[in-house]
Design a protein around this motif. Structure first.
Motif, PDB file in Angstrom:
ATOM      1  N   ASN A  47     -11.588 -15.261  -2.251  1.00  9.34           N
ATOM      2  CA  ASN A  47     -10.813 -14.037  -2.023  1.00  9.34           C
ATOM      3  C   ASN A  47     -11.106 -12.982  -3.085  1.00  9.34           C
ATOM      4  N   ASN A  48     -11.241 -13.438  -4.330  1.00 11.60           N
ATOM      5  CA  ASN A  48     -11.557 -12.498  -5.406  1.00 11.60           C
ATOM      6  C   ASN A  48     -12.936 -11.879  -5.205  1.00 11.60           C
ATOM      7  N   ALA A  49     -13.880 -12.694  -4.726  1.00 12.94           N
ATOM      8  CA  ALA A  49     -15.221 -12.166  -4.455  1.00 12.94           C
ATOM      9  C   ALA A  49     -15.172 -11.119  -3.344  1.00 12.94           C
ATOM     10  N   LEU A  50     -14.432 -11.402  -2.289  1.00 14.87           N
ATOM     11  CA  LEU A  50     -14.290 -10.427  -1.194  1.00 14.87           C
ATOM     12  C   LEU A  50     -13.703  -9.113  -1.699  1.00 14.87           C
ATOM     13  N   LEU A  51     -12.652  -9.216  -2.497  1.00 13.82           N
ATOM     14  CA  LEU A  51     -11.994  -8.023  -3.016  1.00 13.82           C
ATOM     15  C   LEU A  51     -12.936  -7.233  -3.929  1.00 13.82           C
ATOM     16  N   LYS A  52     -13.667  -7.946  -4.776  1.00 12.61           N
ATOM     17  CA  LYS A  52     -14.588  -7.288  -5.716  1.00 12.61           C
ATOM     18  C   LYS A  52     -15.715  -6.572  -4.957  1.00 12.61           C
ATOM     19  N   ILE A  53     -16.242  -7.208  -3.917  1.00 11.83           N
ATOM     20  CA  ILE A  53     -17.292  -6.567  -3.114  1.00 11.83           C
ATOM     21  C   ILE A  53     -16.754  -5.303  -2.454  1.00 11.83           C
ATOM     22  N   ASP A  54     -15.549  -5.395  -1.878  1.00 13.52           N
ATOM     23  CA  ASP A  54     -14.965  -4.240  -1.193  1.00 13.52           C
ATOM     24  C   ASP A  54     -14.739  -3.068  -2.155  1.00 13.52           C
TER      25      ASP A  54
END
Length: 483
Positions: A47-54
């Protein structure tokens, strides 16, 4: 005294087997609790990776149309790499450098430069070569290059091909790897300053980190993590199940303890008869060994039985041991009955006494272990106290007192029946009330607006809402929303 020592040893054996079982259960529960945290940490990593990419790549258009997927790949590798470590209880090893320098990621102290490129059909090797020109000492200093998993698979396969095998690729040109691909890859390794050992595959294919696919890629990884979690939990459960080796160990220990106890009791019986050790005859020792052998056999049966009953049925260790003890005792009384030593009435009375004494031992051990939660010791102390109290009470109770106890038990049974009847009536009332509530609730949420309106009014009344607060008319509804 012999009987007391025997029951103490029997309950100690049962308590020890119960302790072995509890250790397995406690270890499983602790592992499952830990695994729950592991799954939560792993999912958070994704989830943190998704948020960081966004936030840091897509919304800022970092890298532009052609270079964005490179930054997506770095963050996705970070999230997935750490998640796969965390799901199994390991520490996160990846960190994102994010300084546009020669290193993209750090993994347990190792520098990693990612290259996700389709330029020139070089399977990312052209990008690696360009980076080496800018940082010629990168590999010498321990750095590694990471390319898409599908690119690495192709590079590895072509690099291992002989010229003869590669020559046969011509006919497949356009449908897969070509002979030119093989030439390009071999030239890269033969003329360049890097060996294939300095390359490693990413956890992702090239197509997985494009702007339109990275979200589904990371969501699929979450599903994979949940599947891994289920597999780890199942593996932990399988390891915690009763095992043949542990049952054999319990049987061996029980046989040794009961055989040793029988040996000591047999020797003590000879000594109480007035014989010194040096006076024991061959016959005396034969009798002692026979009794010890019977003890070993009983112990073996007890160990297997208690282990099986406690693990495969809802039976406590104390009760399981008492069942075995009662079985042995009744078998002995049956043997005496067949030999004519007892009548039918005496057999029944003795069998009742055997079962009662076994039950007293079980109850005492169970209570003792509950009050003194120290493995084995609580059961032994409980059995000691309970057995002594039983012996004292059984020797002193008069018939009148026994009748009083019998009357008390009868009253308790009558009370149990009355309470059971009341409980049944209350359950019926509760079921009826719940059924009515569900019917009202179904109407309140009906897709038909008229039914839903009437159902909502009925639901409010059923829940005790004051009548003047229920919107059961147009005037009340208009007043509530417009005034």
């Amino acid at each position: 005294m012999n009987k007391f020592a025997q029951t103490t040893q029997e309950q100690a054996t049962a308590a020890w087997i119960n302790y072995l079982n509890q250790l397995r259960v406690d270890a499983l529960l602790e592992l499952l609790a830990t695994q729950k945290d592991n799954l939560s940490d792993a999912i958070s990593s994704i989830n943190n990776a998704l948020l960081k990419i966004d936030l840091e790549v897509v919304s800022t258009n970092r890298g532009g149309q052609k270079g964005m997927h490179g930054f997506i790949a770095e963050i996705a590798e970070l999230g997935i790499g750490n998640a796969r470590e965390l799901i199994s209880g390991q520490k996160a090893t990846y960190t994102w450098v994010n300084d546009n320098g020669p290193v993209d990621l750090m993994r347990a102290g190792v520098d990693i430069q990612q290259k996700f490129s389709m330029s020139g059909g070089s399977f990312s090797l052209a990008a690696v070569e360009e980076h080496l020109k800018r940082y010629p000492d990168y590999v010498k200093n321990g750095g590694r290059y990471q390319i898409p998993q599908d690119h690495f698979t192709t590079v590895q396969r072509l690099h291992s091909m002989s010229p003869e095998e590669a020559g046969r690729l011509v006919s497949r040109s356009g449908k897969g790897e070509s002979f030119k691909d093989w030439q390009r890859i071999n030239k890269f390794f033969n003329e360049g300053s890097i060996q294939i050992e300095s390359l490693e595959p990413s956890k992702l294919d090239y197509r997985d980190v494009q702007r339109g696919t990275y979200a589904s890629t990371l969501e699929s990884e979450q599903d994979s993590l949940r599947s891994t979690d289920r597999a780890l939990r199942d593996r932990a459960y399988q390891r915690s199940r009763p095992k043949l080796e542990e049952g054999a160990k319990a049987s061996l220990v029980a046989a040794t303890l009961e055989g040793g106890t029988s040996f000591l009791l047999a020797v003590m019986a000879k000594r109480k008869a007035g014989k010194q050790f040096q006076e024991f005859s061959a016959q005396d020792w034969a009798e002692i060994l026979t009794e010890s052998g019977l003890g070993v056999a009983r112990g073996g049966v007890r160990g297997v039985s208690v282990y099986s009953l406690t693990n495969f049925t809802a039976t406590s260790a104390a009760v399981a041991s008492s069942i075995v003890t009662a079985t042995f005792g009744i078998a002995e009384q049956a043997h005496r009955l067949r030999n004519g030593e007892l009548g039918a009435l005496e057999f029944l009375e003795n069998a009742e006494v055997v079962c009662l004494e076994a039950a007293i031992a079980a109850l005492s051990s169970f209570v003792g272990q509950a009050l003194i939660p120290v493995p084995v010791i609580g059961a032994v102390i409980g059995n000691t106290v309970g057995t002594i109290m039983y012996q004292c009470v059984s020797a002193s109770l008069s018939r009148t007192e026994a009748d009083l106890i019998k009357g008390y038990l009868a009253d308790q049974r009558a009370l149990d029946e009355e309470l059971a009847a009341q409980y049944g009536r209350l359950v019926d009332e509760l079921n009826q009330g719940l059924s009515n509530y569900l019917a009202v609730l179904e109407r309140a949420f009906s897709p038909d607006l008229q039914i839903a309106l009437r159902g909502s009014i009925d639901l409010a009344r059923a829940l005790g809402v004051p009548t003047d607060e229920i919107l059961d008319s147009k005037n009340k509804t208009s007043s509530y929303f417009l005034d």
